[in-house]
Design a protein around this motif. Structure first.
Motif, PDB file in Angstrom:
ATOM      1  N   GLY A 144       0.810  -1.214   0.000  1.00  0.00           N
ATOM      2  CA  GLY A 144       0.000   0.000   0.000  1.00  0.00           C
ATOM      3  C   GLY A 144       0.844   1.266   0.000  1.00  0.00           C
ATOM      4  O   GLY A 144       1.958   1.287   0.523  1.00  0.00           O
TER       5      GLY A 144
ATOM      6  N   LEU B  94      -0.052   5.169   1.107  1.00  0.00           N
ATOM      7  CA  LEU B  94      -1.031   6.102   1.679  1.00  0.00           C
ATOM      8  C   LEU B  94      -0.315   7.420   1.972  1.00  0.00           C
ATOM      9  O   LEU B  94      -0.024   7.769   3.105  1.00  0.00           O
TER      10      LEU B  94
ATOM     11  N   ILE C 233      -3.726   4.385  -2.022  1.00  0.00           N
ATOM     12  CA  ILE C 233      -4.904   4.754  -1.238  1.00  0.00           C
ATOM     13  C   ILE C 233      -4.934   6.275  -1.123  1.00  0.00           C
ATOM     14  O   ILE C 233      -3.912   6.901  -0.848  1.00  0.00           O
TER      15      ILE C 233
ATOM     16  N   SER D   2      -9.122   9.023   2.460  1.00  0.00           N
ATOM     17  CA  SER D   2      -9.926   7.842   2.752  1.00  0.00           C
ATOM     18  C   SER D   2     -10.136   7.656   4.246  1.00  0.00           C
ATOM     19  O   SER D   2      -9.311   8.062   5.065  1.00  0.00           O
TER      20      SER D   2
ATOM     21  N   CYS E 130      -9.283   2.459   4.061  1.00  0.00           N
ATOM     22  CA  CYS E 130      -7.855   2.117   4.012  1.00  0.00           C
ATOM     23  C   CYS E 130      -7.638   0.644   4.333  1.00  0.00           C
ATOM     24  O   CYS E 130      -6.901  -0.058   3.620  1.00  0.00           O
TER      25      CYS E 130
ATOM     26  N   ILE F  64      -8.810  -1.802   1.538  1.00  0.00           N
ATOM     27  CA  ILE F  64      -7.890  -1.924   0.397  1.00  0.00           C
ATOM     28  C   ILE F  64      -6.678  -2.768   0.763  1.00  0.00           C
ATOM     29  O   ILE F  64      -6.252  -3.638  -0.008  1.00  0.00           O
TER      30      ILE F  64
END
Length: 566
Positions: free
Chosen positions: A60, A62, A86, A90, A95, A98
């Motif tokens: 991920g 973010l 992400i 969000s 989060c 995902i």
């Protein structure tokens, strides 16, 4: 090879001397060379290998739009790992969904605030932007111990291997994960490269778009392929402040930003009086005449060209200065752009190029071009991509940039890729005799706000219908600056209330509670309680009680307009 790792390596082989990136530091902007970026990417890639991250593992990201996002993306591509971006806006639930759905082994987060959002998902490897130096340190140790590791790893990555997941908002239920292959994005970058003068190696791009969105993602990959300089802006609210500092030549943007500039410029023009006002009116008349000739691709006579230069010096240049003074073009995507807006800027000698595409098609299928454009359309098909319409007007797309399907969702994949060789977009449009596409409607229910944010209305409507006194809810906001709602009352529940209780106040508080669980751009800014419920007799709902959105919007058009009047 048509891989993202080869795109990066090919860029490095050119040994470019202009800055690869510009980053905000100490109140100014620092140049980042291609070599500095290459060193960071290699160290991060080696660091990931040292953790045991391997080809096919999801990871991920973010993080806001910044250099670290891009370097980490290229590092993942070097080892065949799959990025799962992400949005920083969000919610914690989004989060975690995902990260869990993609089976992510780790996540790079912006800071402590974003870190708190993923605690429930508990990925194995978590780094913040501030702790990336630790991963780079591991990478240097790994490279010293096994200097050929990256070369061996790259050799195992093929064109058809997965490059990234991009999660899209669904009309019902959780978001779907588009599977974008290495060759999809590689070919997308190559197709844009074929458009004459669209981007130049000498360009400077101000990039504020979220990199979790495919539009922003393509811009950063194109930077590596074409060699232009990217200046990263983490906070879009600073656009007006930094444009004169960076002085970009190209600006990928969304209509909402252009609308704000238009509003400010129009207000200044309207406030002018006397000689200044007459000068503005003269310059606008000259600009309109030149704009119409350019749109028809006709030459501008010498006398008119001279007037245009004077008008530019006296009027247009003042507006251009707000945008840095050397903007060649702004590229508008993410939401429909009003034709009047493009025409307004063109009169001021500022070119806005609108495009169209979908995540499922790796960003864009159509775009207006610097030497070939029609305002009010989204342009001709990009070279190498076929675009047509079905009998019902649905836009269909074919080409090497069409995605591989939705991860772990065969049913949804069959809906858009039914096996006839075309991507079924769910949008409706018209293609004119010159090949320019106009998007006329949306078969899908997804709302795209003026700021380019995708909002799933049905998810929010279900939350609103969970309010005890609400019977039906219609969420609106397509092409609008924010999300709003039309609500109807459950008369039986209202009848149970104490006569002293204020229904409006109760629902206001309940809507505020719903907003707490939504991302900022999804939140209901205004709502209107309607005098009656939606009914099948008025063709507003189906026999299975599904809303007929366009019918409801037509029947309650005055109420909708009132929501946005201010």
């Amino acid at each position: 090879m048509r891989t993202i790792w080869s795109l990066w390596q090919d860029a490095l082989a050119e040994k470019r001397t202009n800055p690869a990136y510009l980053v905000q530091e100490g109140g100014g902007w620092r140049d980042v060379s291609q070599q500095e970026a290459a060193t960071a990417v290699d160290e991060l890639a080696h660091g990931l290998l040292s953790l045991g991250v391997k080809k096919g593992d999801a990871f991920g990201i973010l993080v806001r739009t910044r250099l670290e996002w891009v370097l980490f993306d290229f590092a993942l591509a070097q080892i065949g790992a799959v990025a799962a971006p992400i949005y920083t806006s969000s919610t914690p639930a989004e989060c975690c969904y995902i990260l869990e759905h993609s089976k992510a082994v780790g996540c790079l987060v912006e800071d402590g605030e974003q870190l708190a959002k993923i605690k429930a998902a508990r990925p194995e490897h978590v780094y913040t932007v501030e702790t990336l130096h630790e991963l780079r340190g591991l990478g240097r140790q790994h490279a010293a111990a096994d200097p050929d590791a990256l070369e061996r790893t790259r050799a195992e990555i093929d064109d058809d291997d997965l490059f990234t997941f991009i999660y899209t908002s669904g009309t019902t239920g959780p978001p779907k994960a588009c599977m974008i292959l290495n060759r999809n994005y590689y070919d997308m970058a190559g197709r844009i490269d074929e458009i004459e003068s669209f981007f130049l190696p000498t360009d400077v791009m101000l990039l504020y778009l979220p990199l979790a969105h495919n539009f922003g993602r393509l811009m950063h990959l194109l930077g590596a392929r074409l060699g232009y300089t990217i200046a990263f802006l983490r906070d879009p609210r600073q656009i007006g402040e930094v444009m004169p500092q960076v002085r970009p030549t190209v600006l990928p943007t969304v209509p909402r930003v252009l609308e704000k500039v238009h509003t400010a410029v129009s207000a200044n023009f309207a406030a002018a009086t006397g000689v200044k006002r007459r000068l503005i009116d003269w310059a606008l008349a000259v600009g309109k005449e030149v704009s119409e000739l350019r749109q028809r691709q006709q030459p501008v006579p010498a006398g008119l060209a001279l007037k245009h230069r004077f008008a530019d010096r006296l009027v247009y240049s003042k507006v251009k200065a707000r945008l840095g003074g050397r903007l060649r073009a702004a590229i508008s995507g993410g939401a429909p752009l009003a034709k009047e807006l493009a025409e307004f800027f063109h009169v001021l000698d500022i070119l806005i190029l609108e495009g169209y595409g979908q995540t499922e098609e790796t960003t864009a299928s159509n775009v207006n071009q610097p030497n070939r454009y029609k305002f009010g359309t989204v342009g001709p098909a990009i070279p190498g991509i076929e675009v047509t319409t079905a009998e019902d007007g649905e836009i269909l797309i074919k080409g090497p940039t069409v995605f591989a399907g939705y991860f772990d969702d065969e049913e949804a994949t069959r809906t858009v890729l039914p096996g006839d060789g075309w991507l079924h977009t769910g949008d409706v449009g018209l293609i004119d005799e010159d090949g320019f596409l106009t998007v006329t409607d949306r078969k899908k229910d997804i709302i795209v706000t003026a700021g380019g944010k995708n909002v799933s209305p049905q998810n929010i409507e279900n939350l609103l219908k969970g309010i005890p006194w609400v019977s039906q809810a219609l969420v609106v906001g397509d092409r609008r600056p924010s999300v709003a709602a039309l609500l109807t009352l459950d008369e039986d529940e209202v009848a149970k209330l104490d006569g002293q209780q204020d229904v409006q106040a109760l629902i206001e508080q309940a809507v505020a509670d719903v907003n707490e669980g939504l991302a900022h751009f999804e939140q209901i800014r205004r709502f209107e309680i309607l005098p009656r419920d939606f009914s099948a007799e008025k063709n507003e709902i189906t026999p299975t009680l599904k809303l007929k959105r366009r019918v409801v919007e037509q029947n309650f058009a005055p109420q909708l307009e009132a929501l946005y009047r201010d």
